[in-house]
Design an enzyme around this catalytic site. Structure first.
Site, mmCIF file in Angstrom:
data_model
loop_
_atom_site.group_PDB
_atom_site.id
_atom_site.type_symbol
_atom_site.label_atom_id
_atom_site.label_comp_id
_atom_site.label_asym_id
_atom_site.label_seq_id
_atom_site.Cartn_x
_atom_site.Cartn_y
_atom_site.Cartn_z
ATOM 1 N N HIS A 199 -11.515 -20.907 9.021
ATOM 2 C CA HIS A 199 -10.115 -20.721 8.651
ATOM 3 C C HIS A 199 -9.289 -20.337 9.868
ATOM 4 C CE1 HIS A 199 -12.235 -16.878 7.972
ATOM 5 N NE2 HIS A 199 -11.126 -16.274 8.373
ATOM 6 N N ASP A 244 -2.850 -14.967 2.987
ATOM 7 C CA ASP A 244 -3.880 -13.936 3.162
ATOM 8 C C ASP A 244 -3.543 -12.768 2.242
ATOM 9 O OD1 ASP A 244 -5.422 -11.650 4.242
ATOM 10 O OD2 ASP A 244 -5.909 -13.024 5.861
ATOM 11 N N ILE A 245 -4.526 -12.315 1.497
ATOM 12 C CA ILE A 245 -4.311 -11.272 0.494
ATOM 13 C C ILE A 245 -4.109 -9.879 1.134
ATOM 14 C CG2 ILE A 245 -6.695 -10.575 0.007
ATOM 15 C CD1 ILE A 245 -4.128 -11.620 -2.637
ATOM 16 N N HIS A 300 -5.811 -18.382 10.929
ATOM 17 C CA HIS A 300 -4.741 -17.465 10.522
ATOM 18 C C HIS A 300 -3.438 -17.949 11.165
ATOM 19 C CE1 HIS A 300 -7.277 -13.891 9.217
ATOM 20 N NE2 HIS A 300 -8.167 -14.530 9.965
ATOM 21 N N GLU A 346 -15.423 -12.205 8.834
ATOM 22 C CA GLU A 346 -15.525 -11.647 7.480
ATOM 23 C C GLU A 346 -15.931 -12.709 6.456
ATOM 24 O OE1 GLU A 346 -12.299 -9.941 4.437
ATOM 25 O OE2 GLU A 346 -12.028 -9.185 6.472
#
Ligand code: AMP
Length: 131
Positions: free
Chosen positions: A92, A28-29, A94, A87
């Site tokens: 996805h 994750d960025i 996490h 978002e």
């Protein structure tokens, strides 16, 4: 193609942590902690619970293997698994290596890591995944 499909296809750069034919994992960025990883299906699907039973089972099995690699690379008490998806409209998971519940607070300020730091973490997770 949505942004995560482009990442899985290599059209947008990412810090790769793991992959197989069907799924892909990358950092994750905007990480909550070092080693915060996202796991995605290559197939375009927005809502995780729209996935077929067999696909979601394989997705979880892949996420489990990634979580084991994350824990080996980023020592922690447990790896949390969280699904939000508000978002980015591509399913996805996490994976968040946590020392305490505070590490999984999505409202807190995100970490700023250098490119070298991201790369070192991703490479460590990738090499654990490949073991
Ligand atoms: P959510 O959809 O609420 O689960 O949040 C999407 C997550 O994707 C956020 O934690 C973002 O930091 C992350 N994210 C968005 N774009 C990228 C990207 N290009 N590379 C890595 N992570 C991303």
């Amino acid at each position: 193609m949505d942004i995560f499909s482009k990442i899985a296809a290599g059209e947008i750069p990412s810090y790769k942590c793991a992959e197989n034919d069907e799924f892909y994992a990358f950092l994750d960025i905007n990480p909550l902690v070092k080693g915060h990883t996202l796991v995605i299906p290559r197939r375009e699907v927005d809502y995780i619970f729209d996935m077929e039973d067999d696909e979601i089972a394989r997705f979880q099995q892949f996420a489990k293997k990634v979580a084991v690699a994350v824990k080996a690379a980023c020592p922690c008490v447990k790896v949390a698994e969280v699904v939000l998806g508000l978002e980015v409209p591509h399913a996805h998971i996490h994976l968040i290596p946590m020392q305490s519940e505070a590490d999984v607070d999505f409202r807190k300020e995100k970490l700023k890591l250098t490119e070298e730091e991201f790369k070192a973490i991703a490479d460590k997770i990738y090499s654990e995944f490949k073991k």
